[in-house]
Design a protein around this motif. Structure first.
Motif, PDB file in Angstrom:
ATOM      1  N   LEU A  34       0.828  -1.210   0.000  1.00 49.75           N
ATOM      2  CA  LEU A  34       0.000   0.000   0.000  1.00 49.75           C
ATOM      3  C   LEU A  34       0.861   1.259   0.000  1.00 49.75           C
ATOM      4  CD1 LEU A  34      -2.891  -0.993   2.418  1.00 49.75           C
ATOM      5  CD2 LEU A  34      -3.051  -0.566  -0.028  1.00 49.75           C
ATOM      6  N   ALA A  35       1.950   1.250   0.740  1.00 51.21           N
ATOM      7  CA  ALA A  35       2.839   2.417   0.777  1.00 51.21           C
ATOM      8  C   ALA A  35       3.469   2.658  -0.588  1.00 51.21           C
ATOM      9  CB  ALA A  35       3.920   2.215   1.834  1.00 51.21           C
ATOM     10  N   VAL A  36       3.932   1.594  -1.233  1.00 52.24           N
ATOM     11  CA  VAL A  36       4.534   1.732  -2.561  1.00 52.24           C
ATOM     12  C   VAL A  36       3.493   2.209  -3.569  1.00 52.24           C
ATOM     13  CG1 VAL A  36       5.557   0.420  -4.475  1.00 52.24           C
ATOM     14  CG2 VAL A  36       6.407   0.104  -2.146  1.00 52.24           C
ATOM     15  N   GLY A  37       2.292   1.650  -3.511  1.00 48.69           N
ATOM     16  CA  GLY A  37       1.222   2.069  -4.412  1.00 48.69           C
ATOM     17  C   GLY A  37       0.844   3.526  -4.216  1.00 48.69           C
ATOM     18  N   THR A  38       0.754   3.947  -2.975  1.00 49.01           N
ATOM     19  CA  THR A  38       0.431   5.349  -2.685  1.00 49.01           C
ATOM     20  C   THR A  38       1.516   6.271  -3.221  1.00 49.01           C
ATOM     21  OG1 THR A  38      -0.785   4.712  -0.702  1.00 49.01           O
ATOM     22  CG2 THR A  38      -0.061   6.995  -0.838  1.00 49.01           C
ATOM     23  N   PHE A  39       2.764   5.916  -2.989  1.00 52.80           N
ATOM     24  CA  PHE A  39       3.865   6.725  -3.499  1.00 52.80           C
ATOM     25  C   PHE A  39       3.840   6.784  -5.021  1.00 52.80           C
ATOM     26  CE2 PHE A  39       8.202   7.138  -5.128  1.00 52.80           C
ATOM     27  CZ  PHE A  39       8.538   8.370  -4.586  1.00 52.80           C
ATOM     28  N   ALA A  40       3.550   5.648  -5.665  1.00 52.27           N
ATOM     29  CA  ALA A  40       3.513   5.608  -7.131  1.00 52.27           C
ATOM     30  C   ALA A  40       2.417   6.516  -7.677  1.00 52.27           C
ATOM     31  CB  ALA A  40       3.302   4.174  -7.608  1.00 52.27           C
ATOM     32  N   PHE A  41       1.231   6.494  -7.055  1.00 57.01           N
ATOM     33  CA  PHE A  41       0.153   7.369  -7.501  1.00 57.01           C
ATOM     34  C   PHE A  41       0.514   8.835  -7.309  1.00 57.01           C
ATOM     35  CE2 PHE A  41      -2.951   3.811  -7.357  1.00 57.01           C
ATOM     36  CZ  PHE A  41      -3.509   4.028  -8.604  1.00 57.01           C
ATOM     37  N   ARG A  42       1.121   9.157  -6.175  1.00 58.48           N
ATOM     38  CA  ARG A  42       1.496  10.550  -5.918  1.00 58.48           C
ATOM     39  C   ARG A  42       2.602  11.014  -6.859  1.00 58.48           C
ATOM     40  NH1 ARG A  42       0.912  13.087  -0.519  1.00 58.48           N
ATOM     41  NH2 ARG A  42      -1.190  12.518   0.043  1.00 58.48           N
ATOM     42  N   PHE A  43       3.493  10.134  -7.225  1.00 55.45           N
ATOM     43  CA  PHE A  43       4.585  10.478  -8.130  1.00 55.45           C
ATOM     44  C   PHE A  43       4.098  10.587  -9.570  1.00 55.45           C
ATOM     45  CE2 PHE A  43       8.071   9.186 -10.959  1.00 55.45           C
ATOM     46  CZ  PHE A  43       8.983  10.191 -10.656  1.00 55.45           C
ATOM     47  N   ALA A  44       3.113   9.761  -9.921  1.00 48.77           N
ATOM     48  CA  ALA A  44       2.636   9.722 -11.308  1.00 48.77           C
ATOM     49  C   ALA A  44       1.989  11.036 -11.731  1.00 48.77           C
ATOM     50  CB  ALA A  44       1.649   8.575 -11.493  1.00 48.77           C
ATOM     51  N   GLY A  45       1.316  11.718 -10.834  1.00 51.49           N
ATOM     52  CA  GLY A  45       0.658  12.976 -11.185  1.00 51.49           C
ATOM     53  C   GLY A  45       1.624  14.012 -11.736  1.00 51.49           C
ATOM     54  N   PRO A  46       2.606  14.435 -10.961  1.00 50.72           N
ATOM     55  CA  PRO A  46       3.557  15.418 -11.489  1.00 50.72           C
ATOM     56  C   PRO A  46       4.399  14.881 -12.646  1.00 50.72           C
ATOM     57  CG  PRO A  46       3.662  15.366  -9.096  1.00 50.72           C
ATOM     58  CD  PRO A  46       2.788  14.236  -9.522  1.00 50.72           C
ATOM     59  N   ALA A  47       4.719  13.588 -12.630  1.00 47.78           N
ATOM     60  CA  ALA A  47       5.572  13.024 -13.679  1.00 47.78           C
ATOM     61  C   ALA A  47       4.853  12.968 -15.034  1.00 47.78           C
ATOM     62  CB  ALA A  47       6.038  11.621 -13.281  1.00 47.78           C
ATOM     63  N   LEU A  48       3.558  12.730 -15.009  1.00 50.93           N
ATOM     64  CA  LEU A  48       2.813  12.579 -16.258  1.00 50.93           C
ATOM     65  C   LEU A  48       2.010  13.822 -16.644  1.00 50.93           C
ATOM     66  CD1 LEU A  48       1.450   8.949 -15.768  1.00 50.93           C
ATOM     67  CD2 LEU A  48       3.428   9.690 -17.106  1.00 50.93           C
ATOM     68  N   ARG A  49       2.071  14.852 -15.858  1.00 53.20           N
ATOM     69  CA  ARG A  49       1.244  16.039 -16.095  1.00 53.20           C
ATOM     70  C   ARG A  49       1.465  16.654 -17.479  1.00 53.20           C
ATOM     71  NH1 ARG A  49      -2.287  18.716 -13.317  1.00 53.20           N
ATOM     72  NH2 ARG A  49      -2.566  20.929 -13.603  1.00 53.20           N
ATOM     73  N   SER A  50       2.706  16.721 -17.908  1.00 56.36           N
ATOM     74  CA  SER A  50       2.983  17.335 -19.201  1.00 56.36           C
ATOM     75  C   SER A  50       2.706  16.379 -20.370  1.00 56.36           C
ATOM     76  CB  SER A  50       4.433  17.805 -19.263  1.00 56.36           C
ATOM     77  OG  SER A  50       5.299  16.695 -19.135  1.00 56.36           O
ATOM     78  N   ARG A  51       2.609  15.093 -20.110  1.00 60.51           N
ATOM     79  CA  ARG A  51       2.397  14.117 -21.175  1.00 60.51           C
ATOM     80  C   ARG A  51       0.922  13.839 -21.447  1.00 60.51           C
ATOM     81  NH1 ARG A  51       6.712   9.342 -19.898  1.00 60.51           N
ATOM     82  NH2 ARG A  51       8.553  10.448 -20.638  1.00 60.51           N
ATOM     83  N   VAL A  52       0.102  13.947 -20.442  1.00 58.32           N
ATOM     84  CA  VAL A  52      -1.304  13.589 -20.575  1.00 58.32           C
ATOM     85  C   VAL A  52      -2.121  14.867 -20.687  1.00 58.32           C
ATOM     86  CG1 VAL A  52      -3.251  12.448 -19.460  1.00 58.32           C
ATOM     87  CG2 VAL A  52      -0.959  11.486 -19.239  1.00 58.32           C
ATOM     88  N   LYS A  53      -2.910  14.966 -21.726  1.00 54.78           N
ATOM     89  CA  LYS A  53      -3.789  16.115 -21.925  1.00 54.78           C
ATOM     90  C   LYS A  53      -5.217  15.700 -21.580  1.00 54.78           C
ATOM     91  CE  LYS A  53      -0.555  18.692 -23.505  1.00 54.78           C
ATOM     92  NZ  LYS A  53       0.139  19.511 -22.562  1.00 54.78           N
ATOM     93  N   VAL A  54      -5.825  16.461 -20.699  1.00 55.48           N
ATOM     94  CA  VAL A  54      -7.186  16.190 -20.268  1.00 55.48           C
ATOM     95  C   VAL A  54      -8.068  17.315 -20.792  1.00 55.48           C
ATOM     96  CG1 VAL A  54      -8.675  15.826 -18.272  1.00 55.48           C
ATOM     97  CG2 VAL A  54      -6.317  15.046 -18.198  1.00 55.48           C
ATOM     98  N   SER A  55      -9.176  16.939 -21.395  1.00 55.89           N
ATOM     99  CA  SER A  55     -10.067  17.943 -21.979  1.00 55.89           C
ATOM    100  C   SER A  55     -10.757  18.746 -20.874  1.00 55.89           C
ATOM    101  CB  SER A  55     -11.117  17.266 -22.861  1.00 55.89           C
ATOM    102  OG  SER A  55     -12.044  16.565 -22.055  1.00 55.89           O
ATOM    103  N   PRO A  56     -11.132  19.977 -21.168  1.00 55.20           N
ATOM    104  CA  PRO A  56     -11.846  20.783 -20.176  1.00 55.20           C
ATOM    105  C   PRO A  56     -13.149  20.129 -19.709  1.00 55.20           C
ATOM    106  CG  PRO A  56     -11.089  22.160 -21.976  1.00 55.20           C
ATOM    107  CD  PRO A  56     -10.814  20.747 -22.360  1.00 55.20           C
ATOM    108  N   ARG A  57     -13.804  19.411 -20.609  1.00 54.61           N
ATOM    109  CA  ARG A  57     -15.046  18.721 -20.228  1.00 54.61           C
ATOM    110  C   ARG A  57     -14.757  17.641 -19.184  1.00 54.61           C
ATOM    111  NH1 ARG A  57     -18.257  14.261 -21.959  1.00 54.61           N
ATOM    112  NH2 ARG A  57     -20.469  14.725 -21.702  1.00 54.61           N
ATOM    113  N   THR A  58     -13.672  16.908 -19.363  1.00 48.40           N
ATOM    114  CA  THR A  58     -13.296  15.867 -18.400  1.00 48.40           C
ATOM    115  C   THR A  58     -12.952  16.477 -17.053  1.00 48.40           C
ATOM    116  OG1 THR A  58     -12.467  14.496 -20.196  1.00 48.40           O
ATOM    117  CG2 THR A  58     -11.742  13.931 -17.983  1.00 48.40           C
ATOM    118  N   VAL A  59     -12.238  17.588 -17.069  1.00 46.87           N
ATOM    119  CA  VAL A  59     -11.900  18.278 -15.811  1.00 46.87           C
ATOM    120  C   VAL A  59     -13.173  18.698 -15.091  1.00 46.87           C
ATOM    121  CG1 VAL A  59     -10.807  20.340 -14.861  1.00 46.87           C
ATOM    122  CG2 VAL A  59      -9.636  19.020 -16.624  1.00 46.87           C
TER     123      VAL A  59
END
Length: 105
Positions: free
Chosen positions: A12-37
């Motif tokens: 659970l600790a590793v999974g939590t860290f991975a999720f928290r790290f994935a947000g900033p790491a993938l922010r510039s790669r993943v484009k989310v539409s305004p409708r989805t937001v």
């Protein structure tokens, strides 16, 4: 049993860290539409409202009384009037506890 528990905690600790790290790491790669937001924002409000409503339901088939819904109603009004979160929580707790002390259950 202890080894399994420890493995679960580590997973659970590793999974939590991975999720928290994935947000900033993938922010510039993943484009989310305004409708989805917008849908995610609305869904978070719906989820929190559902959580609040389910905490008002009595557990075990018992009668919840009026103190708890009264405290939640006061909290809802204060939140709607944009009171600080700490004020909302403390006021709701004081109202609920005060009513219970007065015998309103």
């Amino acid at each position: 049993m202890t080894g399994t528990l420890l493995a679960g905690v580590i997973a659970l600790a590793v999974g939590t860290f991975a999720f928290r790290f994935a947000g900033p790491a993938l922010r510039s790669r993943v484009k989310v539409s305004p409708r989805t937001v917008k849908l995610l924002e609305v869904s978070s409000v719906v989820l929190l409202t559902a959580l609040a409503v389910t905490t008002l339901m009595p557990s075990g088939g018992g009668h919840a009384g009026l103190a708890l819904p009264a405290g939640v109603l006061v909290a809802a009004v204060l939140a709607w009037r944009r009171a600080p979160l700490l004020v909302v929580i403390l006021t709701a707790a004081v109202i609920t506890a005060g009513l219970r002390v007065l015998g309103v259950h």
